[in-house]
Design an enzyme around this catalytic site. Structure first.
Site, PDB file in Angstrom:
ATOM      1  N   GLY A 121     -84.624  10.300   7.551  1.00  0.00           N
ATOM      2  CA  GLY A 121     -85.379   9.332   6.759  1.00  0.00           C
ATOM      3  C   GLY A 121     -86.058   8.326   7.660  1.00  0.00           C
ATOM      4  O   GLY A 121     -86.786   7.441   7.228  1.00  0.00           O
ATOM      5  N   ARG A 149     -92.782  -1.454  22.038  1.00  0.00           N
ATOM      6  CA  ARG A 149     -93.962  -1.019  21.314  1.00  0.00           C
ATOM      7  C   ARG A 149     -93.553  -0.142  20.138  1.00  0.00           C
ATOM      8  O   ARG A 149     -92.573   0.593  20.203  1.00  0.00           O
ATOM      9  CB  ARG A 149     -94.903  -0.277  22.264  1.00  0.00           C
ATOM     10  CG  ARG A 149     -95.368  -1.209  23.382  1.00  0.00           C
ATOM     11  CD  ARG A 149     -96.590  -0.700  24.068  1.00  0.00           C
ATOM     12  NE  ARG A 149     -96.319   0.520  24.807  1.00  0.00           N
ATOM     13  CZ  ARG A 149     -97.223   1.093  25.601  1.00  0.00           C
ATOM     14  NH1 ARG A 149     -98.411   0.554  25.736  1.00  0.00           N
ATOM     15  NH2 ARG A 149     -96.926   2.184  26.263  1.00  0.00           N
ATOM     16  N   LYS A 161     -95.890   1.715  10.171  1.00  0.00           N
ATOM     17  CA  LYS A 161     -95.561   1.945   8.764  1.00  0.00           C
ATOM     18  C   LYS A 161     -94.115   2.405   8.608  1.00  0.00           C
ATOM     19  O   LYS A 161     -93.336   1.813   7.861  1.00  0.00           O
ATOM     20  CB  LYS A 161     -96.521   2.988   8.170  1.00  0.00           C
ATOM     21  CG  LYS A 161     -96.362   3.189   6.679  1.00  0.00           C
ATOM     22  CD  LYS A 161     -97.364   4.182   6.130  1.00  0.00           C
ATOM     23  CE  LYS A 161     -98.543   3.459   5.511  1.00  0.00           C
ATOM     24  NZ  LYS A 161     -99.431   4.353   4.741  1.00  0.00           N
ATOM     25  N   GLY A 210     -86.732   1.559  19.619  1.00  0.00           N
ATOM     26  CA  GLY A 210     -86.013   2.065  18.449  1.00  0.00           C
ATOM     27  C   GLY A 210     -85.764   0.977  17.425  1.00  0.00           C
ATOM     28  O   GLY A 210     -85.544  -0.184  17.776  1.00  0.00           O
ATOM     29  N   VAL A 211     -85.819   1.353  16.148  1.00  0.00           N
ATOM     30  CA  VAL A 211     -85.762   0.343  15.095  1.00  0.00           C
ATOM     31  C   VAL A 211     -84.771   0.663  13.981  1.00  0.00           C
ATOM     32  O   VAL A 211     -84.749  -0.015  12.957  1.00  0.00           O
ATOM     33  CB  VAL A 211     -87.158   0.134  14.460  1.00  0.00           C
ATOM     34  CG1 VAL A 211     -88.066  -0.622  15.414  1.00  0.00           C
ATOM     35  CG2 VAL A 211     -87.787   1.454  14.053  1.00  0.00           C
ATOM     36  N   GLU A 236     -81.485   0.388  13.793  1.00  0.00           N
ATOM     37  CA  GLU A 236     -80.338  -0.503  13.583  1.00  0.00           C
ATOM     38  C   GLU A 236     -80.712  -1.981  13.563  1.00  0.00           C
ATOM     39  O   GLU A 236     -80.134  -2.754  12.801  1.00  0.00           O
ATOM     40  CB  GLU A 236     -79.267  -0.308  14.671  1.00  0.00           C
ATOM     41  CG  GLU A 236     -79.344   0.970  15.463  1.00  0.00           C
ATOM     42  CD  GLU A 236     -78.524   2.104  14.867  1.00  0.00           C
ATOM     43  OE1 GLU A 236     -78.859   3.257  15.167  1.00  0.00           O
ATOM     44  OE2 GLU A 236     -77.581   1.858  14.122  1.00  0.00           O
TER      45      GLU A 236
END
Ligand code: FES
Ligand code: FES
Lengths: 185, 746
Positions: B474, B636, B641, B710-711, B713
């Protein structure tokens, strides 16, 4: 029209024959009295777009349109719906052309894992027909039966808000597929 | 609601950096996306698990006669008739295993926790299996159990975790502090509860091999586990997870439904589907409850003089589960005197499991609430206190950060939120019958990279096929890898086809820890570079090639073509080069590793500043999170989105954690009681307020070639603390035990 028999060869319990219109197709299906609408769709007809998140009416992942109204298909028995008209997520698009709600879901990234998405879309579609959602707060309230553990809620809200006029427009002009769905709502 | 996406000072190469729609969006809105329990097979049978009602003891007898006599029933599987299983712990150890002896499903008569699978019925239909399960009579002998962490704190032992050594002198630091807090925070057990219940569909192949559709974050982790546990031929098991209906950590270890489904398939030599019920989703890993003591001291200016963070968490009797719980307190702020301690209490429960931002979620919650308390004790604005203790170094490792734009998170977040208008006194802001509260907290998560492999194949039509065994739970992996490959190869994103979620593809690590894009994305980039080299070489061999004597830096790959920089009219379509090479396709595969030499001197982490507004009904104590601004520094962003969606999801999780989520144990029975969505509350549409996400400009040339951290957590860490701090600001009540339910506020 083909008849889909129950798969088990179970002689102990009676089989019931149902006539259902599913996504515009007339079908005859044999079910046991204990089979839920959701399990019939998923296991007997392999319409697996409708999801099972709880099997207890607590999550909305299994939402389908039954005679134009949204219903948790895990919480009702198939045998109760002889003669009904069903729309599942597989029947929302018009062939290759996505429904405005589906397009809005993609545009607003109104999902992550996508597991709740069929239920969210079916629920929103029926909500448009109910015509009680007049504000963002209304939409939030009236969509609260559809959980999204990924937390895509605000994007789902944006998508629904975006597509609502188009949904209602379709209902009014009675576009063939949607007109049917809307008529009973 | 919106995301603020300002152009980064050094933008990524398009289509990276663009808010591209998900490439799997069409499949997800039409119901075409197939999850583990959606696959069919003509010989499919259905399993139903029977769970232990006792928490500790033994199975004395299993009487399956009545069940087996029912129509359609094929098998009642238990430890008495299961296929042979490996006998050593090593075979059960998976890539995310905790220290100890992993749980072995249906291994013997011992009951280790309530809800443990003790038997499984397999029948021709789901309903038959379910009915027959009620007819299996099992006799147990109970033994005493302990499930109450608070009652067993005295039994704690040191967690097998490598903590940073104590530094400075905490007692002296506290002695010279003019403001001090010494507080205890408690967090409850939480369950992942992805919307898709864990399920496995095992399809028997004609050659006896197993094709398994499983809900997992690691297809190869599951494959290896099965080969070891069942002693199967390498190559005979293939685990597929093209779509995963959320996981949040629950799919990091092979779950017992997988083992059971394979057992039944092997025993019956037939295909088997086993999906857990929502109730059974509470019968394996969870976020462990913690008891945390924080002692903080600062001078009159708010400068930290001492930090002490002691945590006690629960684990099972068979494994010591550890997470990074207290380390954050030694790195988030500058402080020269720090002591960290982490202990575990073994109980008669299942082993906890990594759950979204494991460790940081609970540990930073306690730290960030204690910091708020310290701000009030010192009479300093909570945001100011954080700025005064800002650090450019991770003192735990004594290394500078490779990049850290947390200052920008604070300033841009505060600006957007309107923090300057906050009046500090609790209960000083209101709107009609609602008390308003504004709270802030910091978040932090490690920026890691693992080894990963990827393969890229260019066909004669110019289509680029990118593959790796990693998954998309997801998170947007399909889409982001598409963008990375398109940019790296110089082709249109429409020409890229990403294939993931299959153990037979090139090796990838578990999907977790926010390291998928940095690891697999780097591999894809490098594979594209390798393929470009081959393409240039092939182009040079073409007769009268304009590229005959040019080097790599004299050409560009753009729009699916190879082009001479000096003369753009000299170009060749990549598809043409492939066709001219005589083979139908050209490919490259690489194993990418983190550049340890480059990374070694630095600490790498993502950061966030979370600003929250709550509205508390004064008479009823109902808390609503009306507004959140989450400012993120994560390097970056490849796709603003999908990245924003990850942060939104993290914020929603933070709202759940702060106000709703708690799996409650009945200690007499030793059993989780609220094991359904009716009683384990997660946020719903109506709980949402406005959520704004800001990605601040953060350049990082160290962390990986993409400069992306990375996003998955970071969006969650700090949110619950910001909410709790806002509740204090609104009400003057400091709730130190999550969740903050209205009974605690009245
Ligand atoms: S599966 Fe029907 S409401 Fe959850
Ligand atoms: S998108 Fe994953 S549960 Fe809604």
């Amino acid at each position: 029209m083909t008849t889909t028999p129950a798969a088990d060869g179970d002689e102990l319990f009676a089989l019931h024959t149902l006539r259902l219109n599913i996504n515009g197709e007339q079908r005859r299906i044999q079910v046991h009295a204990w089979t839920t609408l959701l399990d019939m769709l998923r296991e007997q007809l392999q319409l697996t777009g409708s999801k099972k998140g709880c099997d207890h009416g607590q999550c909305g992942a299994c939402t389908v349109l039954l005679d134009g109204k949204r219903i948790n298909s895990c919480l009702t028995l198939a045998v109760m719906h002889d003669g009904a008209e069903l729309t599942t997520i597989e029947g929302v698009a018009d062939g290759e052309a996505l429904h405005p709600l589906q397009r809005a879901f993609i545009k607003h990234d109104a999902f992550q894992c996508g597991y709740c998405t069929p239920g969210q879309i079916c629920s929103a579609l029926a909500m448009a027909g109910e015509n009680h959602a007049h504000s963002r707060a209304d939409i939030r309230e009236q969509m609260s039966g559809n959980l999204c553990r990924c937390g895509a809620y605000n994007n789902i809200l944006d998508a629904i808000e975006d597509a609502l006029p188009a949904c209602r427009g379709e209902l009014e002009t009675s576009a063939p597929a949607l007109g049917k769905r809307g008529s009973a709502a | 609601m919106s995301a603020t996406v300002k152009p980064f000072s050094v933008p990524l190469e398009a289509p990276m950096g663009l808010p591209m729609d998900r490439v799997d969006g069409h499949a997800k809105v039409t119901g075409e996306a197939q999850y583990a329990a959606d696959f069919h097979s003509a010989d499919l049978t259905y399993g139903w698990v029977i769970s232990s009602p006792i928490a500790h003891g033994r199975i004395v007898d299993i009487d399956a006669r009545a069940a087996l006599a029912l129509p359609g029933v094929l098998l009642v599987l238990s430890h008495l008739n299961r296929p042979e299983l490996a006998s050593y712990d090593e075979s059960y150890t998976d890539a995310d295993a905790a220290e100890g002896s992993p749980f072995r499903p249906l291994y013997n008569d011992r009951i280790l926790y309530s809800g443990q699978p003790v038997a499984m019925v397999v029948a021709k239909t789901l309903e038959q299996a379910r009915m027959a399960a009620a007819q299996v009579h099992i006799e147990y002998r109970s033994e005493p159990h302990q499930t109450d962490l608070n009652a067993q704190l005295g039994q704690a032992h040191k967690a097998p975790a490598e903590l940073p050594k104590p530094r400075g002198d905490v007692s002296a630091g506290l002695a010279r502090s003019s403001a001090k807090v010494e507080v205890e925070y408690q967090t409850p057990a939480e369950h992942h509860n992805p919307m898709e219940p864990h399920a496995s569909t095992v399809v028997m192949q004609p050659d006896g091999g197993l094709l398994i559709y499983d809900k997992t974050q690691g297809t190869q982790n599951c494959r290896t586990y099965l080969e070891q546990v069942f002693g199967l031929e390498p190559g005979s098991v293939r685990v597929v997870a093209h779509f995963v209906g959320g996981a949040f950590g629950s799919g990091l270890r092979p779950q017992y439904q997988l083992t059971l489904a394979v057992m039944a398939a092997l025993k019956l030599n037939r295909s088997v589907r086993l999906a857990l019920t929502r109730q059974q989703m509470f019968t394996f890993g969870y976020r462990p409850p913690t008891v945390q003591r924080l002692t903080l001291g600062s001078d009159a200016d708010g400068k930290l003089q001492a930090v002490k963070h002691q945590a006690i968490a629960q684990t099972s009797r068979f494994e010591d589960f550890t997470e990074h719980l207290v380390e954050w307190s030694g790195m988030l702020y500058h402080c020269d005197s720090v002591e960290l301690d982490y202990q575990l209490v073994p109980l008669d429960v299942f082993t906890p499991l990594d759950m979204r931002a494991p460790g940081a979620t609970s540990g930073v919650f306690a730290l960030e609430c204690a910091m708020d308390e310290l701000a009030y004790a010192a009479g300093i604005c909570p945001l100011q206190l954080r700025l005064r203790n800002y650090t450019e170094r991770n003192q735990n490792e004594d290394k500078p950060y490779s990049s850290k734009a947390l200052r920008e998170c604070y300033s841009e977040g505060a600006e957007r939120f309107g923090w300057a208008r906050r009046t500090p006194e609790p209960r000083s802001m209101r709107d009609g019958h609602e008390l308003l509260g504004w709270g802030v907290a910091t978040g932090v998560w490690e920026a890691m990279q693992q080894k990963a492999s990827a393969r890229v194949v260019l066909d004669g039509e110019g289509r680029l096929h990118v593959s790796s065994a990693t998954t998309d739970i997801g998170t947007g992996t399909y889409t982001v890898l598409t963008q990375i490959a398109a940019a790296a190869m110089g082709v249109d994103s429409d020409a890229v086809h990403v294939l993931i979620g299959d153990s037979s593809l090139p090796t990838a690590p578990l999907q977790g820890g926010s390291f998928t894009i940095s690891s697999v994305g780097s591999a894809v980039q490098q594979a594209c570079t390798a393929l470009q080299k081959q393409l240039l070489e092939a182009a040079q061999k073409i007769e009268d090639s304009p590229f005959a004597d040019v080097s790599r830096d004299q050409v560009v790959f753009i729009d699916g073509r190879l082009r001479l920089k000096a003369d753009p009219t000299k170009q060749l379509a990549l598809s043409e080069i492939v066709r001219s090479s005589g083979s139908g396709q050209m490919q490259a595969q690489v194993d990418a590793e983190p550049d340890s030499k480059k990374r070694e001197p630095y600490a790498t982490a993502s950061h966030s500043a979370v600003f929250v507004e709550v509205r508390v009904d004064e008479a009823l104590g109902i808390v609503r999170v009306s507004r959140v601004v989450s400012a993120i520094a994560a390097g970056r962003v490849v796709n603003p989105k999908t990245a924003r969606s990850q942060i939104l999801g993290g914020v929603v999780w933070g709202i759940g954690m702060a106000l709703q989520e708690e799996t409650q144990m009945d200690h007499d029975l030793g059993r989780f009681m609220n094991h359904s969505f009716a009683e384990y509350h997660v946020p719903v549409h109506a709980d949402m307020g406005e959520i704004e996400v800001i990605f601040v400009d953060e350049q990082d040339t160290i962390v990986n070639a993409l400069g992306s951290k990375g996003v998955g957590e970071i969006g969650l860490v700090g949110v619950a603390a910001a909410i709790a701090n806002a509740v204090y600001h609104a009400t003057g009540k400091r709730i130190r035990q999550l969740p903050i339910t209205l009974d605690k506020l009245l």
